[in-house]
Design an enzyme around this catalytic site. Structure first.
Site, PDB file in Angstrom:
ATOM      1  N   PRO A  17     -11.443   1.688  -5.119  1.00  0.00           N
ATOM      2  CG  PRO A  17     -10.912   1.882  -7.396  1.00  0.00           C
ATOM      3  CD  PRO A  17     -11.312   0.879  -6.345  1.00  0.00           C
ATOM      4  CB  CYS A 102     -15.986   5.795 -13.939  1.00  0.00           C
ATOM      5  SG  CYS A 102     -16.857   7.258 -13.317  1.00  0.00           S
ATOM      6  CE  LYS A 141     -13.634  -1.266  -8.805  1.00  0.00           C
ATOM      7  NZ  LYS A 141     -14.961  -0.993  -9.345  1.00  0.00           N
ATOM      8  CG  ASP A 204     -24.724  -6.805  -4.738  1.00  0.00           C
ATOM      9  OD1 ASP A 204     -24.780  -5.564  -4.602  1.00  0.00           O
ATOM     10  OD2 ASP A 204     -25.478  -7.433  -5.504  1.00  0.00           O
ATOM     11  N   GLY A 226     -16.240  -1.960  -1.370  1.00  0.00           N
ATOM     12  CA  GLY A 226     -16.406  -0.529  -1.578  1.00  0.00           C
ATOM     13  C   GLY A 226     -17.373   0.062  -0.585  1.00  0.00           C
TER      14      GLY A 226
END
Length: 342
Positions: A17, A102, A141, A204, A226
Site C-alpha cells: 500500500p 509508516c 502492516k 528488499d 512495493g
C-alpha cells in the site's frame, strides 16, 4: 495459496500500500498483471470520519481490483474504530488493514503508524477494538521495530493475533531505517514461527528470485512487493510466474513499457482529470523510463508537460528513437498478460 479470513488469493504476491501510488489506476494494472492481493494507499481515520471528498474518493474500489485491502491509520481508538466501520459498511473492500509501519513524523507524532511498535499493549487494545466493530477481516502492516534497540516484532505480531487480527505483513526494517540499509528477513522468519495467522514478508524484494529466497528463508505465506513494482508491474507478473513454474520471463520491450505507461496515464485522467493526472504521472513515467538509454534527457522534458496528448507524443518519439538505435529487442509475448487492455 495465501488466505486471509475467508478471502482466498490466487497466488502469494501482494502489492504494497504505497502512498501516492496505489490508487485505482495502478492497482487495476497490478491486478491485470495477476497480483493475488492489491492494497490501497493508507487513509487517515479522521479524514474518513469528517467525510472529506478527496478522502472518500480514495475509498473507491473497482470490482475488477478485488480482492483488495484498504488501509487506515490513526492514534485514537474511537476515531480508528469509527473509520473502520465506514470501510466495513460503506465500501466493497475485502480486508481492512491497519498501518503501524509508516515512519513519517507527521503520522508518528499523532501516535499512529510506526509509533505503535513501541507498545504491544496498545496494539492489542486498538486492533481488538476494530475487530469487535467490523465484519471484514482485519490485518496489520508493521515494521520489525522502532529502532535497533526496540525490536518487538514477535511480541507485536502476537498481540495482533490475540486481538483477532487475521494476518500481519512485516517490513524487515525499523522505523529508524526508513528505506535505507537492508531488510532483516530473519526477524520475519521469527514472526512466522511465533504466530499461526498468515505472515506476509516485505522488504528488499526487487526481483522474482528475491521473492523466492524470502519465501524459502522465512516460510512466510506471502510476499509483498512495493518499490520493486514502481513503473514496473511486470515485476509482479514475472514473480508470480517464477514462483509457480520456476520460469524467469524476459523483461518487457520499450514499446510494451510505454504502452502500459500510457494506459496508466489514461486511467489516471479518467480518475482525476487531465491536469492532475498528467502532473501526477510525471513521477510514474520517470520510473517506467528507468534504465533506458537517454532517459535522463526525456525525463527533464516530461517534467514540464501538462497535456496528455503532448506526453504521448514525446513518449512515442522517444521509443522510435530507441528502436532506431537498437532493433535487437526482447520479445514481449511472455510479458504481456492478455488481461491488460489494448
Amino acid at each position: 495459496m495465501l488466505k486471509i479470513g475467508d478471502i482466498e488469493m490466487k497466488n502469494q504476491v501482494v502489492l504494497a500500500p504505497m502512498a501516492g501510488v496505489c490508487n485505482p489506476a495502478f492497482r487495476l494494472i497490478a491486478k491485470e498483471f495477476g497480483t493475488g492481493l492489491v492494497c490501497a494507499e493508507m487513509v487517515s481515520d479522521k479524514a474518513i470520519i469528517h467525510g472529506n471528498k478527496r478522502t472518500r474518493e480514495m475509498l473507491f474500489v473497482d470490482e475488477r481490483e478485488k480482492p483488495l485491502s484498504l488501509q487506515i491509520f490513526g492514534g485514537d481508538r474511537k476515531s480508528l474504530v469509527e473509520a473502520a466501520k465506514v470501510v466495513d459498511q460503506e465500501t466493497n473492500a475485502d480486508i481492512i488493514d491497519i498501518n503501524m509501519g509508516c515512519p513519517v513524523p507527521k503520522v508518528t507524532k499523532c501516535d499512529a503508524g510506526a509509533r505503535w511498535l513501541l507498545d504491544p499493549n496498545k496494539i492489542y487494545e486498538m486492533v481488538s477494538a476494530v475487530v469487535e466493530s467490523v465484519s471484514k477481516p482485519v490485518t496489520v502492516k508493521m515494521r520489525i521495530g522502532w529502532d535497533s534497540e526496540h525490536i518487538y516484532a514477535v511480541e507485536n505480531a502476537r498481540a495482533v493475533e490475540r486481538a483477532g487480527g487475521q494476518a500481519v505483513s512485516v517490513h524487515g526494517r525499523t522505523r529508524e531505517q526508513l528505506y535505507t540499509g537492508h531488510a532483516n528477513w530473519d526477524i520475519i522468519k521469527e514472526v512466522k514461527e511465533a504466530v499461526s495467522i498468515p505472515v506476509i514478508g516485505n522488504g528488499d524484494v526487487a526481483s522474482p528470485e528475491d521473492a523466492r529466497r524470502m519465501l524459502d528463508l522465512t516460510n512466510c505465506d506471502g510476499v509483498m512487493i512495493g518499490r520493486g513494482a514502481l513503473g514496473n508491474p511486470w515485476m509482479l507478473y514475472r514473480t508470480i510466474e517464477y514462483l509457480q513454474t520456476g520460469e524467469l520471463l524476459p523483461d518487457p520491450s520499450p514499446e510494451e513499457k510505454i504502452r502500459i505507461a500510457i494506459l496508466h496515464m489514461d486511467r489516471l485522467v479518467a480518475l482525476k482529470g487531465e491536469a492532475v493526472a498528467v502532473r501526477e504521472m510525471r513521477k510514474h513515467l520517470a520510473w517506467y523510463l528507468k534504465g533506458f538509454k537517454g532517459s535522463a534527457r526525456i525525463k527533464d522534458v516530461i517534467m514540464e508537460e501538462t497535456k496528455r496528448d503532448d506526453m504521448v507524443r514525446i513518449l512515442d518519439q522517444f521509443v522510435s528513437q530507441l528502436h532506431m538505435v537498437d532493433t535487437d529487442e526482447p520479445s514481449t509475448s511472455a510479458t504481456s498478460p492478455a488481461a491488460v487492455a489494448q
